[in-house]
Design an enzyme around this catalytic site. Sequence first.
Site, PDB file in Angstrom:
ATOM      1  CG  ASN A  12      14.290  10.591  -3.518  1.00 31.19           C
ATOM      2  OD1 ASN A  12      13.498   9.745  -3.899  1.00 31.19           O
ATOM      3  ND2 ASN A  12      13.922  11.840  -3.242  1.00 31.19           N
ATOM      4  CE1 TYR A 159       0.539   8.176   3.188  1.00 29.31           C
ATOM      5  CE2 TYR A 159      -0.484   8.093   5.360  1.00 29.31           C
ATOM      6  CZ  TYR A 159       0.620   7.940   4.551  1.00 29.31           C
ATOM      7  OH  TYR A 159       1.820   7.525   5.101  1.00 29.31           O
TER       8      TYR A 159
END
Length: 211
Positions: A12, A159
Amino acid sequence: MKDKVTLVTGANSGLGKATAAAFAAMGAHVVMLCRSRTKAGAARAEIEAETGSDRLDLLIGDLAVQADIRRVAAEFRHQHERLDVLVNNAGISVNERMVTPDGIERTLAVNHLAPFLLTHLLLDRITGRIVNVTTGNFRQMDLDDLQWETRPYKAIPAYLQSKLGTLFFTLELAERLRDSGVTVNAVHPGVFQSNLGKSDGQPGLVDRLAA
């Protein structure tokens, strides 16, 4: 890519949205796996307007929740007999340690375990390519504390560690599928501004890496 069935996670916004749009422009049937139905619907409408494609489907699920991953995989299997290209793009970076409903540190859950599980649930339907989005910077994985339970949590190392796990997964799966006709690759897309890591006015991951 004409008439190929593709699945893009995190489709998205950012790289996922650009990938979905590129596939749609090439005539592929694109399945967009997103967490927010509202954001996914808006992205689909924009891609439809941009490309003229009417072959964009939505799968809505939270990749931090393993039950959701199993559900969306089952929905995909019910709707499609094959998957030509899987792009495991979705990723997060959070500023403080968070735990998923499964009891897993959230960055590890979304960036590494989610693509691992989703890929295996769809593996017998995949006919062409698996592409795992990772990074060009890595930190050593602390196998004694993968979930940051004993160390002070740090967003960027968490991360980078999760993305290194995905690289290891890519290399091992590529070896296992060597003679199957399915290719498995990790890709580093380069540095670009995105929504990754942005929340409550906090700077995104790219901004923090550059600081």
